[in-house]
Scaffold this motif. Structure first.
Motif, mmCIF file in Angstrom:
data_model
loop_
_atom_site.group_PDB
_atom_site.id
_atom_site.type_symbol
_atom_site.label_atom_id
_atom_site.label_comp_id
_atom_site.label_asym_id
_atom_site.label_seq_id
_atom_site.Cartn_x
_atom_site.Cartn_y
_atom_site.Cartn_z
ATOM 1 N N ILE A 1 0.836 -1.196 0.000
ATOM 2 C CA ILE A 1 0.000 0.000 0.000
ATOM 3 C C ILE A 1 0.873 1.249 0.000
ATOM 4 O O ILE A 1 2.035 1.206 0.382
ATOM 5 N N GLY A 2 0.283 2.328 -0.471
ATOM 6 C CA GLY A 2 0.954 3.613 -0.419
ATOM 7 C C GLY A 2 0.067 4.573 0.340
ATOM 8 O O GLY A 2 -1.155 4.451 0.304
ATOM 9 N N THR A 3 0.675 5.504 1.058
ATOM 10 C CA THR A 3 -0.134 6.470 1.806
ATOM 11 C C THR A 3 0.369 7.885 1.567
ATOM 12 O O THR A 3 1.575 8.120 1.543
ATOM 13 N N VAL A 4 -0.537 8.792 1.365
ATOM 14 C CA VAL A 4 -0.182 10.203 1.328
ATOM 15 C C VAL A 4 -1.112 10.927 2.294
ATOM 16 O O VAL A 4 -2.298 11.056 2.046
ATOM 17 N N PHE A 5 -0.567 11.347 3.431
ATOM 18 C CA PHE A 5 -1.365 12.121 4.382
ATOM 19 C C PHE A 5 -1.046 13.582 4.145
ATOM 20 O O PHE A 5 0.054 14.028 4.416
ATOM 21 N N ILE B 1 -2.915 -0.423 -3.659
ATOM 22 C CA ILE B 1 -3.877 0.536 -3.138
ATOM 23 C C ILE B 1 -3.139 1.799 -2.696
ATOM 24 O O ILE B 1 -2.078 1.712 -2.090
ATOM 25 N N LEU B 2 -3.737 2.924 -3.012
ATOM 26 C CA LEU B 2 -3.174 4.198 -2.578
ATOM 27 C C LEU B 2 -4.187 4.878 -1.661
ATOM 28 O O LEU B 2 -5.324 5.118 -2.058
ATOM 29 N N PHE B 3 -3.773 5.147 -0.416
ATOM 30 C CA PHE B 3 -4.645 5.867 0.511
ATOM 31 C C PHE B 3 -4.257 7.339 0.506
ATOM 32 O O PHE B 3 -3.126 7.685 0.807
ATOM 33 N N LEU B 4 -5.187 8.182 0.135
ATOM 34 C CA LEU B 4 -4.913 9.615 0.088
ATOM 35 C C LEU B 4 -5.784 10.331 1.103
ATOM 36 O O LEU B 4 -7.002 10.282 1.027
ATOM 37 N N ASP B 5 -5.129 10.999 2.057
ATOM 38 C CA ASP B 5 -5.874 11.725 3.079
ATOM 39 C C ASP B 5 -5.651 13.211 2.867
ATOM 40 O O ASP B 5 -4.588 13.727 3.164
ATOM 41 N N GLU B 6 -6.650 13.890 2.332
ATOM 42 C CA GLU B 6 -6.570 15.335 2.057
ATOM 43 C C GLU B 6 -5.350 15.694 1.216
ATOM 44 O O GLU B 6 -4.556 16.529 1.594
ATOM 45 N N PRO B 7 -5.207 15.102 0.035
ATOM 46 C CA PRO B 7 -3.994 15.342 -0.742
ATOM 47 C C PRO B 7 -3.919 16.744 -1.343
ATOM 48 O O PRO B 7 -2.836 17.230 -1.604
ATOM 49 N N THR B 8 -5.078 17.401 -1.599
ATOM 50 C CA THR B 8 -4.989 18.681 -2.294
ATOM 51 C C THR B 8 -5.169 19.858 -1.352
ATOM 52 O O THR B 8 -5.414 20.971 -1.768
ATOM 53 N N ILE B 9 -5.027 19.609 -0.066
ATOM 54 C CA ILE B 9 -5.269 20.693 0.883
ATOM 55 C C ILE B 9 -4.235 21.799 0.692
ATOM 56 O O ILE B 9 -3.044 21.561 0.573
ATOM 57 N N GLY B 10 -4.701 23.017 0.615
ATOM 58 C CA GLY B 10 -3.793 24.158 0.504
ATOM 59 C C GLY B 10 -3.286 24.447 -0.895
ATOM 60 O O GLY B 10 -2.442 25.318 -1.092
#
Lengths: 323, 264, 261
Positions: free
Chosen positions: A99-103, A177-186
């Protein structure tokens, strides 16, 4: 088989309850009272491989808690999770390789290193050999257009460039699977659009399953075909984007510009949202009345311009949050 | 299995390298910090010179020997803080939920965490240790032993800090423990253990294990013995096992309950 | 009346979070004292007096000097000053209708009041329990008080002055370092009398003398002559440091006005 399978998942937290004042403080040390918070309350859903799914809800709804359970950071209180056939709490490391994660709020990259060095580092974390890493870097450089700044230290990059690198770093090992948590914030709208395109590309070219949480309606609207809405720990909606947009709130907005001010008498069939000067804005319930019927009530000679639109997705979702 | 260990070591070394590089960005600050630390440590020689002016031995040690002890205290401190600095910050990470990004990676969480930061002035401490060795009298044999005991002592210092900081997995307020243990170990380390009573020495080999991190290495430097050598190695192994055991238990607690609800 | 009680209560509750900080400091203090006591006890294992100090006197000496060190130092505040100068925020403070340096001194004293009172208590307690009573009369108290207050003032002024160097040099840390070392090494753990004769006179001019040695000597071995000498040195130091601090500030502010903060 579904790539993510969640059944009757629950997570509860014990929170100390402290009474007011000094007496309460002392009491809470020796004889504490606990409140049980059901952050996630018996939810079930499944995700197929290759889906781009939005997992949204108001703050405190249980989104982050669910993602943390899916990625193995938190253990569930009840229920089962199966991600690629793996139980995240039992085989965290094995799952981590896939898995990949981007917080969005936490950076993973080394600030003083270039993206290139960062990718090599993360490649090493996932046990890729040098050849594999090089190949991937080249590939992603093209897809994500990193060529210009791949050798500039991360701290000298703009936010948009940095997020792009964060995403690549999380994809270096080709996770399923890529989990993206608010990737475009700001990010500004242009960059946001750019990132969305890239995510779509990822999904298309590599069939990566995307599990996205975001407060940005644009992200959800433009990227995801399926939406799960969670609130107070429970799933209130699990449906396709299409159905959400067109069927959930059966309302339409009609905006009419007229030559002269029109006085439309009130009716159960519609709500007048605005009637100022020559602009009239009406909201109608499509289950109760028909668009054409309402329009016919206005003298067609008076109509200069007319605009019929759906309720903005944002309003739909806000309505759902309130429930 | 061996492959995994090799890979873990490779990534840890890379992590340490990058942590140190991060500190070297500003060349001037880097050099100033290192030099000042060396001067800082050297200034304590004055204190000892005055003390030896009063008495010809302190705790049965000669002036040279006391300075050597200081050098070991400095060298072990240097290794611990140069390579494993985040071990001393662990309580804050635990309490603020910052372990998440490490848990998500397929590598050992503890090692990834402690190698993610470096304290650059510690390089000054490490260099000072070797300067002291030069002053004491350097031979190849002494150099090797010195390096070896510093590494052992440094690892022990970092691990003790990890153990005490890990109490924050169970009690949020335990961050005081972590801070205290570091300063305490440091305070005892620069003084000969012979000035302390037997009852105190017991503590120095248990809950405040300066005995293992500094005194044992020192004794090895004075007179190398096979028995003491193996005792040191075994101490490192046992303390390491304890460290990983306690941390992993704490990590399980972290994952099953989550300390701060506000992290949701 | 009620609202003042309320404010008082809230302030106390607010300060409880600082209790753990103070506890931590007292713990660190206790450990250092423990180690130093063991050191000196060893040094006295076959002697009754060294350079005019009995064992209990030297123990008290160390206890008092370390107590001053712990009770008066306020690193957070001095770092704040450096930061505000570096970031330019100081421009806001300069425009206030009061003298900036006086404000700094008073604020610093306010910060350390509770801390230093706590350490007076801690020092007295530890001393009485572990060393034994000191040859101390009530008549000495006013002299001791003066010496301690002067010591705290001088210490604060020098610390603040060093932070003001941030007007010119980005990192004032090295200078703080040097000053801390000067104070620590030359007379905190070892009183000046014990230093070799050749160096003794020079040390009388070091800041340790008015800050550490002075008050400690007056407490453990009072006589009026010594007090006069110490008071004189403290007075000179106080005047000089105030002048230097104001100079630094004046020149530094000029720089701020030129560069626009």
């Amino acid at each position: 088989m579904a790539i993510i399978e969640v059944k009757s998942l629950s997570k509860e937290f014990k929170v100390k309850v402290k009474e007011k004042g000094i007496k309460g403080s002392i009491k809470s040390i020796f004889n504490p009272n606990y409140n049980i918070i059901n952050a996630v309350n018996n939810i079930s859903f499944s995700v197929q491989e290759g889906e781009i799914i939005a997992f949204i809800g108001p703050n405190g709804a249980g989104k982050s808690t669910t993602i943390k359970m899916l990625t193995g950071i938190l253990y569930p209180s009840n229920g089962t999770i199966s991600v690629m056939g793996i139980n995240p709490s039992k085989q965290r490391k094995k799952l981590a390789y896939n898995i990949g994660t981007v917080f969005g709020q936490k950076e993973q990259l080394w600030m003083h290193l270039t993206p290139y060095d960062n990718f090599k580092f993360f490649g090493a974390i996932y046990d890729l050999n040098d050849n594999q890493i090089e190949k991937k870097i080249e590939e992603y450089s093209k897809v994500f257009d990193l060529g210009k700044f791949i050798n500039t230290p991360v701290r000298n990059l703009s936010l948009g460039q940095r997020i792009r690198c964060e995403i690549v770093a999380s994809l270096i090992h080709e996770p399923k699977i890529l989990f993206l948590d608010e990737p475009t914030i700001g990010l500004d709208p242009v960059v946001k659009e750019n990132i969305r395109e890239l995510i779509k590309k990822m999904n298309k070219e590599y069939n990566t399953t995307i599990f996205l949480t975001s407060h940005d309606i644009g992200d959800i609207e433009k990227l995801c075909k399926r939406v799960i809405i969670i609130n107070n720990g429970k799933i209130i909606l699990d449906d396709t984007m299409r159905k959400l947009k067109y069927n959930y709130l059966n309302k339409k907005i009609i905006e009419v510009r007229t030559k002269r001010k029109v006085n439309l008498h009130g009716s159960e069939e519609y709500t007048i949202l605005k009637n100022v000067d020559n602009c009239l804005k009406i909201e109608i319930d499509t289950t109760k009345s028909n668009v054409m019927d309402i329009i016919k009530q206005i003298d067609e000679d008076e109509i200069i311009d007319i605009n019929i639109s759906n309720i903005p997705l944002e309003n739909i979702i806000t309505e759902i949050y309130k429930k | 299995m061996l492959m995994e260990v090799k890979k873990q070591i490779k990534i840890s070394l890379l992590s340490i390298k990058y942590s140190i590089m991060m500190q070297m960005l500003n060349k001037v600050t880097f050099i100033t910090n290192v030099i000042f630390m060396i001067l800082n440590n050297a200034s304590f020689i004055i204190q000892w010179m005055v003390l030896f002016n009063i008495k010809d031995n302190v705790g049965g040690l000669s002036f040279k020997q006391v300075i050597l002890l200081w050098g070991i205290a400095s060298g072990t401190y240097g290794i611990a803080h140069l390579f494993f600095e985040e071990a001393f910050n662990l309580s804050k990470l635990i309490v603020n939920g910052k372990l998440d990004s490490f848990i998500v990676q397929p590598k050992n969480v503890l090692i990834s965490v402690v190698t993610s930061r470096s304290k650059i002035s510690a390089l000054g401490d490490l260099i000072y240790g070797y300067i002291v060795l030069l002053f004491y009298g350097i031979t190849i044999k002494r150099f090797i032993i010195f390096t070896f005991v510093n590494i052992c002592g440094g690892i022990i210092i970092a691990e003790i800090s990890i153990i005490y900081n890990s109490f924050c997995f169970w009690f949020v307020k335990a961050d005081i423990l972590g801070d205290t243990i570091n300063n305490t170990m440091l305070n005892f380390a620069t003084y000969p253990e012979t000035i302390f009573k037997k009852s105190v020495k017991l503590i120095l080999y248990t809950i405040i294990p300066v005995g293992f991190s500094t005194y044992m290495p020192f004794k090895l430097m004075l007179k190398f013995g096979i028995r003491e050598f193996f005792l040191l190695i075994i101490s490192v192994l046992i303390i390491s096992l304890l460290t990983f055991g306690i941390f992993n238990k704490g990590l399980k607690k972290y994952s099953s309950s989550n300390l701060m609800v506000s992290r949701i | 009346m009620k609202k003042y009680l309320h404010i008082y209560k809230v302030t106390i509750l607010d300060n409880i979070q600082y209790v753990s900080n103070i506890v931590l400091r007292i713990l660190s203090f206790a450990i250092i004292i423990f180690v130093l006591f063991n050191l000196w006890k060893y040094m006295y294992s076959d002697q009754e007096t060294i350079n005019g100090y009995s064992k209990s006197q030297i123990l008290w000496y160390v206890l008092i000097t370390e107590g001053i060190w712990f009770g008066v130092r306020n690193k957070n505040f001095t770092n704040e000053i450096s930061d505000s100068i570096k970031s330019g925020n100081i421009a806001y403070s300069i425009n206030k209708p009061y003298n900036y340096v006086s404000y700094l001194i008073v604020k610093n004293l306010g910060d350390i009041t509770i801390k230093s009172l706590v350490f007076v208590l801690v020092v007295s307690t530890i001393g009485t329990i572990f060393i034994g009573r000191l040859k101390f009369t009530i008549l000495q108290i006013p002299f001791v008080l003066i010496a301690l207050i002067f010591s705290a003032l001088i210490f604060s002024i020098i610390d603040i002055s060093i932070s003001l160097i941030s007007f010119w040099i980005e990192d004032a840390m090295p200078f703080h370092w040097v000053f801390d070392k000067l104070v620590l090494i030359f007379g905190t753990i070892i009183p000046i009398e014990m230093f070799p004769n050749s160096i003794k006179t020079i040390f009388s001019f070091f800041p340790t003398y008015p800050i550490m040695y002075g008050p400690a000597k007056i407490i453990i071995d009072f006589n009026f002559n010594i007090f006069c000498k110490i008071f004189l040195v403290q007075g000179i130091y106080l005047i000089c440091t105030i002048i230097i601090m104001n100079l630094l500030y004046k020149e530094g502010v000029k720089k701020v006005n030129v560069n626009g903060g």
